[in-house]
Design a protein around this motif. Structure first.
Motif, PDB file in Angstrom:
ATOM      1  N   ARG A 113       2.049   1.858  -3.589  1.00  0.00           N
ATOM      2  CA  ARG A 113       1.186   2.283  -4.541  1.00  0.00           C
ATOM      3  C   ARG A 113       0.849   3.911  -4.230  1.00  0.00           C
ATOM      4  N   ALA A 173      -1.624   1.420   8.032  1.00  0.00           N
ATOM      5  CA  ALA A 173      -2.516   0.460   7.226  1.00  0.00           C
ATOM      6  C   ALA A 173      -3.640  -0.372   8.162  1.00  0.00           C
ATOM      7  N   GLU A 192       0.905  -1.221   0.015  1.00  0.00           N
ATOM      8  CA  GLU A 192      -0.075   0.152   0.008  1.00  0.00           C
ATOM      9  C   GLU A 192       0.911   1.150  -0.023  1.00  0.00           C
TER      10      GLU A 192
END
Length: 189
Positions: A135, A175, A132
């Motif tokens: 990204r 997260a 993540e």
């Protein structure tokens, strides 16, 4: 607005934040690119009605004028510390949005808080999901290369150089499926 709960515009009435917010604070965010520091810094700045002073645009401006020194980024940190000192002197809280990768950078905020006579609240942001974080970093990259936006490879190099933070701080993992904002507001009280 309920105490400490953001209204429709995302702002929190500082008077509604409860006891402990009796004057200006210096809030310094720390963490690698792509972890969510800037998003949280904006939310905290809105809640405190405080200026947000990000390091990145100052570094870019200094670089455009060839004013990058031997210690990369420290000139930008010094410039932002000077701006923060002015705001604190006006009785405003200040939110600093920076990677703060090394002890010397973080030391600026400790020194400033002491000089200004205000509490320092350090918030270290992580993203426990590396895919993540990658990204997020790659989503920010423009079609044309920008030397001031880190690539994923540069982020990994910064991670290798990142010095552990010693001392009081709130550690947030973006997260985790829980919004960290209420916990941050509680820490700032």
């Amino acid at each position: 607005m309920t105490a400490g709960v953001p209204g429709p515009d995302g702002a929190v009435d500082p008077a509604a934040m409860g006891p402990g917010v009796n004057g200006p604070l210096l809030v310094a965010f720390a963490g690698l690119p792509g972890v969510g520091k800037s998003t949280l810094a904006v939310r905290v700045g809105a809640a405190l009605r405080a200026p947000i002073l990000p390091i990145d645009p100052v570094e870019r401006a200094l670089g455009r004028y060839g004013l990058v020194g031997d210690v990369p980024g420290m000139a930008a940190y010094g410039a932002v510390a000077g701006l923060a000192e002015v705001q604190l002197g006006l009785g405003l809280s200040v939110v600093v949005d920076a990677v703060n990768p090394v002890a010397s950078a973080r030391g600026l905020w400790h020194d400033l808080a002491e000089r200004a006579g205000v509490p320092l609240r350090m918030i270290e942001v992580h993203c426990g999901d590396e895919a993540e974080q990658r990204r997020r970093v790659e989503a920010r990259l423009p079609a044309e290369p920008d030397p001031h936006l880190p690539t994923w490879e540069q982020t990994l190099l910064r991670r290798a150089e990142y010095e552990p933070i010693i001392g009081p701080r709130l550690v947030v993992d973006t997260a985790v499926g829980v919004d960290p904002f209420p916990g941050i507001l509680a820490y700032l009280r």
